[in-house]
Scaffold this motif. Structure first.
Motif, mmCIF file in Angstrom:
data_model
loop_
_atom_site.group_PDB
_atom_site.id
_atom_site.type_symbol
_atom_site.label_atom_id
_atom_site.label_comp_id
_atom_site.label_asym_id
_atom_site.label_seq_id
_atom_site.Cartn_x
_atom_site.Cartn_y
_atom_site.Cartn_z
ATOM 1 N N UNK A 1 87.082 38.674 38.589
ATOM 2 C CA UNK A 1 87.334 39.585 39.712
ATOM 3 C C UNK A 1 87.489 41.029 39.259
ATOM 4 N N UNK A 2 87.420 41.264 37.968
ATOM 5 C CA UNK A 2 87.626 42.605 37.426
ATOM 6 C C UNK A 2 86.433 43.528 37.635
ATOM 7 N N UNK A 3 86.578 44.742 37.178
ATOM 8 C CA UNK A 3 85.563 45.775 37.391
ATOM 9 C C UNK A 3 84.494 45.827 36.307
ATOM 10 N N UNK A 4 84.572 44.981 35.286
ATOM 11 C CA UNK A 4 83.614 45.073 34.191
ATOM 12 C C UNK A 4 82.645 43.903 34.113
ATOM 13 N N UNK A 5 82.764 42.919 34.975
ATOM 14 C CA UNK A 5 81.871 41.765 34.924
ATOM 15 C C UNK A 5 80.550 42.149 35.579
ATOM 16 N N UNK A 6 79.526 42.432 34.754
ATOM 17 C CA UNK A 6 78.281 43.035 35.238
ATOM 18 C C UNK A 6 77.481 42.122 36.172
ATOM 19 N N UNK A 7 77.661 40.824 36.106
ATOM 20 C CA UNK A 7 76.919 39.918 36.989
ATOM 21 C C UNK A 7 77.284 40.107 38.453
ATOM 22 N N UNK A 8 78.366 40.798 38.712
ATOM 23 C CA UNK A 8 78.788 41.015 40.091
ATOM 24 C C UNK A 8 78.305 42.342 40.655
ATOM 25 N N UNK A 9 77.494 43.051 39.893
ATOM 26 C CA UNK A 9 76.866 44.259 40.417
ATOM 27 C C UNK A 9 75.624 43.851 41.203
ATOM 28 N N UNK A 10 75.179 44.718 42.092
ATOM 29 C CA UNK A 10 74.041 44.373 42.945
ATOM 30 C C UNK A 10 72.793 44.042 42.141
ATOM 31 N N UNK A 11 72.632 44.624 40.962
ATOM 32 C CA UNK A 11 71.456 44.363 40.133
ATOM 33 C C UNK A 11 71.763 43.401 38.995
ATOM 34 N N UNK A 12 72.939 42.792 38.974
ATOM 35 C CA UNK A 12 73.360 41.989 37.836
ATOM 36 C C UNK A 12 72.961 40.538 37.852
ATOM 37 N N UNK A 13 72.256 40.079 38.854
ATOM 38 C CA UNK A 13 71.919 38.658 38.936
ATOM 39 C C UNK A 13 70.944 38.259 37.843
ATOM 40 N N UNK A 14 71.191 37.096 37.249
ATOM 41 C CA UNK A 14 70.306 36.570 36.206
ATOM 42 C C UNK A 14 69.009 36.026 36.783
ATOM 43 N N UNK A 15 68.937 35.810 38.078
ATOM 44 C CA UNK A 15 67.748 35.195 38.678
ATOM 45 C C UNK A 15 67.203 36.051 39.813
ATOM 46 N N UNK A 16 66.902 37.288 39.498
ATOM 47 C CA UNK A 16 66.363 38.196 40.502
ATOM 48 C C UNK A 16 64.956 38.619 40.096
ATOM 49 N N UNK A 17 64.236 39.239 41.032
ATOM 50 C CA UNK A 17 62.917 39.788 40.742
ATOM 51 C C UNK A 17 61.925 38.711 40.353
ATOM 52 N N UNK B 1 76.045 39.484 42.482
ATOM 53 C CA UNK B 1 75.807 40.659 43.314
ATOM 54 C C UNK B 1 74.791 40.439 44.418
ATOM 55 N N UNK B 2 74.191 39.247 44.484
ATOM 56 C CA UNK B 2 73.322 38.900 45.604
ATOM 57 C C UNK B 2 71.835 39.119 45.405
ATOM 58 N N UNK B 3 71.391 39.514 44.212
ATOM 59 C CA UNK B 3 69.970 39.818 44.000
ATOM 60 C C UNK B 3 69.076 38.604 44.269
ATOM 61 N N UNK B 4 69.480 37.417 43.813
ATOM 62 C CA UNK B 4 68.660 36.227 44.053
ATOM 63 C C UNK B 4 68.625 35.887 45.545
ATOM 64 N N UNK B 5 69.743 36.021 46.220
ATOM 65 C CA UNK B 5 69.755 35.764 47.668
ATOM 66 C C UNK B 5 68.801 36.701 48.401
ATOM 67 N N UNK B 6 68.796 37.980 48.006
ATOM 68 C CA UNK B 6 67.870 38.942 48.633
ATOM 69 C C UNK B 6 66.424 38.521 48.386
ATOM 70 N N UNK B 7 66.119 38.114 47.139
ATOM 71 C CA UNK B 7 64.758 37.667 46.824
ATOM 72 C C UNK B 7 64.359 36.475 47.683
ATOM 73 N N UNK B 8 65.249 35.483 47.780
ATOM 74 C CA UNK B 8 64.941 34.290 48.570
ATOM 75 C C UNK B 8 64.765 34.647 50.047
#
Length: 197
Positions: A68-84, A113-120
């Motif tokens: 829940x902290x501010x440094x976990x990059x996977x929670x940024x809008x572009x941080x998803x491992x399964x995007x694009x 951060x939702x990148x994969x959801x946006x792609x889907x």
């Protein structure tokens, strides 16, 4: 549990009680949360199922602070491992193995951060997400994605696929989670799990 560390008494996957110690990595993420635990954490391989897991591991309150902290990059809008491009490949795999009668609905557990959801969604899927991390949830909601941090808000039996991208290896109780997410699957639905090798 002493000092933010929890000792595992059994393998979290199958319950075995015999493992072999492994070398602990020298690079860590989350130094702001875990730095005082260096030397207290371990890495082991279960002799029964070969699962590698952290033992002793950080206690749940430490993990929640980190995710829940501010440094976990996977929670940024572009941080998803399964995007694009990767997101397109994952969806192609899912479609290739889906039953023809399964609905084109997707629940992403650990949506980041939702990148994969946006792609889907952009590829015609009806999407829903679950994200317990504060920053990830905020990123998803800012993007207008239907994401929640409460599992009881998600309808049972409605999803053609439930995905966990680089989530499974973070779970305290992976078997319990697997048993729990099956309730979200529609008849003919499938679970897609991707983990780091």
């Amino acid at each position: 549990m002493i000092g933010g560390v929890e000792d595992m008494t059994a393998c979290p996957l199958w319950g075995g009680r015999s493992w072999r110690s492994l070398a602990v990595p020298t690079q860590w993420i989350g130094a702001e949360v875990f730095s005082d635990l260096r030397g207290a954490l371990g890495l082991v391989r279960c002799r029964g199922c070969t699962l590698v897991f952290t033992n002793p591991r950080p206690a749940a309150d430490r993990l929640n602070t980190f995710y829940s902290g501010d440094t976990y990059s996977c929670h940024e809008e572009t941080g998803s491992a399964s995007a694009g491009t990767k997101g397109a490949l994952v969806l192609k795999r899912i479609i290739a193995h889906a039953r023809a009668d399964a609905p084109r609905t997707l629940l992403d557990c650990g949506a980041g951060g939702g990148a994969f959801l946006r792609d889907a969604r952009d590829r015609g899927w009806t999407v829903r997400g679950f994200e317990p991390g504060r920053r990830g949830l905020e990123s998803c909601l800012r993007a207008g994605l239907p994401v929640t941090d409460k599992l009881d808000e998600i309808a049972d039996g409605t999803f053609g696929v439930v995905t966990l991208h680089h989530v499974f290896e973070h779970l305290v109780d992976p078997v319990g989670v697997l048993n729990g997410i099956t309730r979200f699957l529609a008849p003919g639905g499938q679970v897609y799990i991707e983990v780091r090798p």
